[in-house]
Design an enzyme around this catalytic site. Structure first.
Site, PDB file in Angstrom:
ATOM      1  N   LYS A 249      -7.472  -4.380   4.852  1.00  0.00           N
ATOM      2  CA  LYS A 249      -8.011  -3.048   4.582  1.00  0.00           C
ATOM      3  C   LYS A 249      -9.052  -2.742   5.644  1.00  0.00           C
ATOM      4  O   LYS A 249     -10.021  -3.483   5.802  1.00  0.00           O
ATOM      5  CB  LYS A 249      -8.633  -3.015   3.190  1.00  0.00           C
ATOM      6  CG  LYS A 249      -9.283  -1.678   2.853  1.00  0.00           C
ATOM      7  CD  LYS A 249      -9.735  -1.640   1.411  1.00  0.00           C
ATOM      8  CE  LYS A 249     -10.456  -0.347   1.091  1.00  0.00           C
ATOM      9  NZ  LYS A 249     -10.913  -0.306  -0.303  1.00  0.00           N
TER      10      LYS A 249
ATOM     11  N   LYS B 267      -3.716  -1.197   4.497  1.00  0.00           N
ATOM     12  CA  LYS B 267      -4.313   0.096   4.189  1.00  0.00           C
ATOM     13  C   LYS B 267      -5.293   0.488   5.276  1.00  0.00           C
ATOM     14  O   LYS B 267      -6.115  -0.353   5.631  1.00  0.00           O
ATOM     15  CB  LYS B 267      -5.053  -0.049   2.860  1.00  0.00           C
ATOM     16  CG  LYS B 267      -5.663   1.211   2.353  1.00  0.00           C
ATOM     17  CD  LYS B 267      -6.436   0.916   1.101  1.00  0.00           C
ATOM     18  CE  LYS B 267      -7.243   2.143   0.760  1.00  0.00           C
ATOM     19  NZ  LYS B 267      -8.207   1.893  -0.260  1.00  0.00           N
TER      20      LYS B 267
HETATM   21  C1  PBG Z   1     -12.152   1.128  -3.003  1.00  0.00           C
HETATM   22  C2  PBG Z   1     -11.012   1.964  -2.575  1.00  0.00           C
HETATM   23  C3  PBG Z   1     -11.026   2.984  -1.616  1.00  0.00           C
HETATM   24  C4  PBG Z   1      -9.733   3.487  -1.550  1.00  0.00           C
HETATM   25  C5  PBG Z   1      -8.977   2.789  -2.463  1.00  0.00           C
HETATM   26  N1  PBG Z   1      -9.783   1.830  -3.072  1.00  0.00           N
HETATM   27  C6  PBG Z   1     -12.144   3.570  -0.876  1.00  0.00           C
HETATM   28  C7  PBG Z   1     -12.908   2.816   0.107  1.00  0.00           C
HETATM   29  O1  PBG Z   1     -12.658   1.644   0.361  1.00  0.00           O
HETATM   30  O2  PBG Z   1     -13.808   3.406   0.658  1.00  0.00           O
HETATM   31  C8  PBG Z   1      -9.289   4.583  -0.633  1.00  0.00           C
HETATM   32  C9  PBG Z   1      -8.002   5.251  -0.971  1.00  0.00           C
HETATM   33  C10 PBG Z   1      -7.738   6.507  -0.236  1.00  0.00           C
HETATM   34  O3  PBG Z   1      -8.429   6.890   0.725  1.00  0.00           O
HETATM   35  O4  PBG Z   1      -6.768   7.186  -0.625  1.00  0.00           O
HETATM   36  N2  PBG Z   1     -12.202   0.905  -4.386  1.00  0.00           N
END
Ligand code: PBG
Length: 329
Positions: free
Chosen positions: A200, A254
């Protein structure tokens, strides 16, 4: 046997008609591999539109049930639930409160839907903390990795107890999969799989999500825990391998479209299912351009999903899941 004027090899033969193209298509999408992320906010009386994600709302408990039924009807494979509590605190107490909004929503969905669709929960703290970080903080305001693991373990157990059939840790703490696996196993949930957000990236493409989940960090950023987009070669695979060694059942990359190289690397390396998350900013870009008449919306949505699939994703998290599933079936 060809000369410049009369080629023998004519790739266009296989593109000439729609039935031929359909017959030779190497990449297909299926509703069952789509995962719909949903937001549910405590205390709302009506669903509230998310301005930066046209078509996406923060649900009430009731409107979430309706949206979930529609997803089931369309054949969507899974939902992933993000709960937004009315009150937040430093340790993210709502995250493991049995009466916290996420747990209540998971309970509603399980009661309504049973096993008709996979019900997943995002396992993190940023939706629940008043400072908006994905973990608890040290006195210096840094995210305390190991103290956060204890919180994630409690959140995962609360979600499984409420009815989550898969938990998906997204906080990028070191050791989070092992901590959650141990907690699930120790509390009667050895059968609950972990879909690890393994690779991520600290991404600007998460911007609109932070409005939807009301979780923008109040200070600083997530660069000290999420991966650097320019980070070391091999970092994503290292994260993936660690998560598998800790017991992850499936892994995620992601965002999706800007990281198709990573999706492909991961797919070629592991023997578990690979998910890719088409995140909020990917969604918002297409919706905004389409609203301006600059892109053919439906065409670009399908093309982007095909690209993610072609890069090797077995499952795709997308805010268009229900719409696309309807189109596919
Ligand atoms: C954190 C989380 C995020 C997203 C999913 N889980 C935000 C982040 O890490 O800042 C982002 C998903 C998206 O942008 O659609 N719990």
């Amino acid at each position: 046997m060809s000369n410049a004027e009369f080629p023998v090899a004519r790739p266009r033969r296989l593109r000439r008609t729609a039935p031929i193209r359909r017959m030779v298509a190497g990449t297909r999408l299926h509703p069952a591999e789509l995962v719909l992320p949903v937001f549910v906010k405590e205390g709302l009386t009506d669903p509230r539109p998310v301005a930066s994600m046209p078509g996406v709302v923060q649900h009430t408990r009731d409107s979430l049930r309706k949206a979930a039924h529609e997803a089931v009807e369309a054949g969507v494979g899974a939902l992933i639930v993000f709960g937004v509590p009315a009150v937040k605190d430093a340790r993210g107490s709502a995250g493991d409160d049995p009466d916290g909004i996420t747990q209540l929503a998971l309970g509603d969905l399980r009661a309504d839907l049973g096993d008709a669709i996979v019900i997943m929960s995002d396992t993190c703290l940023d939706e629940y903390t008043d400072h908006g970080h994905c973990g608890v903080l040290t006195e210096d305001g840094e995210v305390d990795n190991d103290a956060t693991l204890e919180r994630y373990a409690a959140v995962a157990v609360a979600q499984a107890a409420a009815g989550a059939q898969v938990v998906a840790p997204s906080g990028m703490m070191d050791g989070q999969v092992a901590a959650i696996r141990a907690a699930l196993d120790g509390n009667g949930f050895p059968h609950i799989p972990i879909l690890a957000y393994s690779a991520k990236y600290a991404s600007g493409f998460f911007g609109p999500f932070r409005e939807a989940a009301e979780c923008a960090p109040r200070f600083g950023d997530r660069n000290a825990y999420q991966q650097d987009p320019a980070g070391p070669v091999g970092e994503a695979l290292r994260e993936v391998r660690l998560d598998l060694a800790e017991g992850a059942d499936a892994v995620m990359v992601k965002p999706a479209l800007p990281y198709l190289d990573i999706v492909r690397q991961v797919r070629d390396t592991v023997d578990v299912p690979v998910a890719a998350y088409q995140v909020s900013g990917e969604y918002a870009m297409v919706e905004a351009a389409a609203a301006n008449g600059w892109l053919d919306r439906d065409r670009v949505i399908m093309e982007s999903l095909l690209a993610i699939r072609r890069a090797g994703a077995d499952m795709i998290l997308t805010y268009w899941a229900t719409e696309v599933a309807r189109k596919l079936s």
